[in-house]
Write a protein that holds these residues in place. Structure first.
Motif, PDB file in Angstrom:
ATOM      1  N   GLU A 102      -9.896  62.114  -3.474  1.00  0.00           N
ATOM      2  CA  GLU A 102      -9.503  63.511  -3.291  1.00  0.00           C
ATOM      3  C   GLU A 102     -10.725  64.378  -3.505  1.00  0.00           C
ATOM      4  O   GLU A 102     -11.676  63.957  -4.153  1.00  0.00           O
ATOM      5  CB  GLU A 102      -8.450  63.913  -4.339  1.00  0.00           C
ATOM      6  CG  GLU A 102      -7.074  63.345  -4.075  1.00  0.00           C
ATOM      7  CD  GLU A 102      -6.120  63.654  -5.233  1.00  0.00           C
ATOM      8  OE1 GLU A 102      -6.400  64.587  -6.019  1.00  0.00           O
ATOM      9  OE2 GLU A 102      -5.110  62.956  -5.343  1.00  0.00           O
ATOM     10  N   ASP A 103     -10.677  65.609  -3.006  1.00  0.00           N
ATOM     11  CA  ASP A 103     -11.754  66.558  -3.246  1.00  0.00           C
ATOM     12  C   ASP A 103     -11.384  67.386  -4.480  1.00  0.00           C
ATOM     13  O   ASP A 103     -10.503  68.246  -4.405  1.00  0.00           O
ATOM     14  CB  ASP A 103     -11.906  67.455  -2.006  1.00  0.00           C
ATOM     15  CG  ASP A 103     -12.963  68.527  -2.225  1.00  0.00           C
ATOM     16  OD1 ASP A 103     -13.597  68.538  -3.294  1.00  0.00           O
ATOM     17  OD2 ASP A 103     -13.130  69.355  -1.305  1.00  0.00           O
ATOM     18  N   PRO A 104     -12.020  67.122  -5.643  1.00  0.00           N
ATOM     19  CA  PRO A 104     -11.614  67.781  -6.893  1.00  0.00           C
ATOM     20  C   PRO A 104     -11.743  69.305  -6.805  1.00  0.00           C
ATOM     21  O   PRO A 104     -11.045  70.006  -7.549  1.00  0.00           O
ATOM     22  CB  PRO A 104     -12.582  67.234  -7.941  1.00  0.00           C
ATOM     23  CG  PRO A 104     -13.272  66.077  -7.304  1.00  0.00           C
ATOM     24  CD  PRO A 104     -13.183  66.246  -5.817  1.00  0.00           C
ATOM     25  N   THR A 105     -12.607  69.819  -5.915  1.00  0.00           N
ATOM     26  CA  THR A 105     -12.753  71.278  -5.837  1.00  0.00           C
ATOM     27  C   THR A 105     -11.480  71.916  -5.297  1.00  0.00           C
ATOM     28  O   THR A 105     -11.301  73.130  -5.376  1.00  0.00           O
ATOM     29  CB  THR A 105     -13.949  71.686  -4.943  1.00  0.00           C
ATOM     30  OG1 THR A 105     -13.715  71.198  -3.618  1.00  0.00           O
ATOM     31  CG2 THR A 105     -15.251  71.117  -5.464  1.00  0.00           C
ATOM     32  N   ARG A 106     -10.582  71.115  -4.733  1.00  0.00           N
ATOM     33  CA  ARG A 106      -9.339  71.672  -4.179  1.00  0.00           C
ATOM     34  C   ARG A 106      -8.158  71.555  -5.144  1.00  0.00           C
ATOM     35  O   ARG A 106      -7.064  72.007  -4.829  1.00  0.00           O
ATOM     36  CB  ARG A 106      -9.017  70.983  -2.856  1.00  0.00           C
ATOM     37  CG  ARG A 106     -10.194  71.138  -1.888  1.00  0.00           C
ATOM     38  CD  ARG A 106      -9.897  70.622  -0.538  1.00  0.00           C
ATOM     39  NE  ARG A 106      -8.813  71.360   0.088  1.00  0.00           N
ATOM     40  CZ  ARG A 106      -8.490  71.246   1.378  1.00  0.00           C
ATOM     41  NH1 ARG A 106      -9.152  70.408   2.147  1.00  0.00           N
ATOM     42  NH2 ARG A 106      -7.498  71.931   1.871  1.00  0.00           N
ATOM     43  N   TRP A 107      -8.415  70.909  -6.310  1.00  0.00           N
ATOM     44  CA  TRP A 107      -7.337  70.827  -7.291  1.00  0.00           C
ATOM     45  C   TRP A 107      -7.045  72.217  -7.853  1.00  0.00           C
ATOM     46  O   TRP A 107      -7.960  73.022  -8.039  1.00  0.00           O
ATOM     47  CB  TRP A 107      -7.734  69.940  -8.476  1.00  0.00           C
ATOM     48  CG  TRP A 107      -7.884  68.486  -8.149  1.00  0.00           C
ATOM     49  CD1 TRP A 107      -7.453  67.828  -7.034  1.00  0.00           C
ATOM     50  CD2 TRP A 107      -8.534  67.501  -8.965  1.00  0.00           C
ATOM     51  NE1 TRP A 107      -7.790  66.501  -7.096  1.00  0.00           N
ATOM     52  CE2 TRP A 107      -8.453  66.260  -8.273  1.00  0.00           C
ATOM     53  CE3 TRP A 107      -9.167  67.512 -10.213  1.00  0.00           C
ATOM     54  CZ2 TRP A 107      -8.973  65.078  -8.779  1.00  0.00           C
ATOM     55  CZ3 TRP A 107      -9.694  66.338 -10.718  1.00  0.00           C
ATOM     56  CH2 TRP A 107      -9.591  65.131 -10.015  1.00  0.00           C
TER      57      TRP A 107
END
Ligand code: ADP
Ligand code: MG
Length: 229
Positions: A125-130
């Protein structure tokens, strides 16, 4: 939290020995040669972790040493129970006591505080989108601050050890913990995904004590500074 309540511990007992708070464990092993170079010679019992004593004289009648948990050194100094101490920058950042002044990087017990997660989920997953994440850590404030700076709300599960187990056992998605060689992470199927901060040990001082006993404390800082360089 503030620690400037009017405790007896904060009265300037200038005829009493200064108290230096030192941590047990990893830092204790590395701090010995530095103390020796600074001319600080604690009672030999101090280096014996099996000794039940917690307070030790040094060769200087005006300086005693107390041995406490690494996480408690900053608290002893913040409350003026010890005027001076040595602790990791990880602990300093976690508590962020206004009463504690950290004038000197000792360059020992170096490691880093990092985010880690299971090898299988890393990169999926892209953590910046959490928008939020569950984190297991011994450093709840540091973890919360780090994720908040990225706009992520961290729900921190506060553990005091074995955080490496947390993701695999369903407690959290990631952990925030100290990393040195990375062997502990690897042995538990985790991988470091982000470095939050580099860590080393610092000399710390109680600000009020520095004002009330400037010669004694200033002299100690100078000796330790000379021993570092
Ligand atoms: P405890 O497990 O009781 O918290 P440690 O001896 O493991 O005590 O850690 C105390 C301090 O030593 C930490 O706050 C950190 O500053 C430093 N430290 C911890 N782990 C490492 C490491 N792997 N490498 C270097 N320094 C470390
Ligand atoms: Mg430890």
């Amino acid at each position: 939290m503030t620690a400037n309540f009017s405790a007896r511990a904060l009265e300037p007992d200038i005829d009493q020995p200064l108290i230096l708070a030192l941590p047990k464990g990893r830092i204790l092993e590395q701090v010995g040669p530095l103390l020796a170079r600074a001319g600080i010679v604690p009672d030999p019992d101090y280096a014996d972790e099996s000794s039940r004593r917690l307070r030790f004289p040094t060769e200087d009648p005006m300086l005693d040493v107390v041995r406490v948990r690494a996480f408690d050194v900053a608290t002893f100094v913040a409350f003026g129970a010890a005027q001076i101490g040595i602790c990791g920058s990880d602990v300093l950042a976690e508590f962020d006591y206004p009463e504690v002044y950290a004038p000197l990087d000792l360059g020992i017990a170096k490691c880093r505080i990092s985010v880690a997660e299971p090898t299988e989920t890393a990169g999926t997953e892209d953590p910046t989108r959490w928008s939020q994440v569950r984190v297991a850590s011994k450093y709840p404030n540091t973890a919360r601050r780090h994720f908040a700076s990225r706009g992520i709300q961290a729900e921190v599960v506060h553990l005091s050890g074995a955080m490496e187990l947390a993701p695999g056992l369903g407690i959290s998605r990631v952990i925030v913990d100290l990393v040195d060689s990375g062997r502990t992470l690897k042995a538990n199927g985790l991988v470091e995904t982000e470095v939050i901060a580099e860590v080393s040990s610092r000399l710390i001082v109680n600000r009020t004590a520095l004002k009330t006993r400037p010669e004694a404390i200033g002299g100690l800082i100078a000796r330790i500074r000379a021993a570092v360089s």
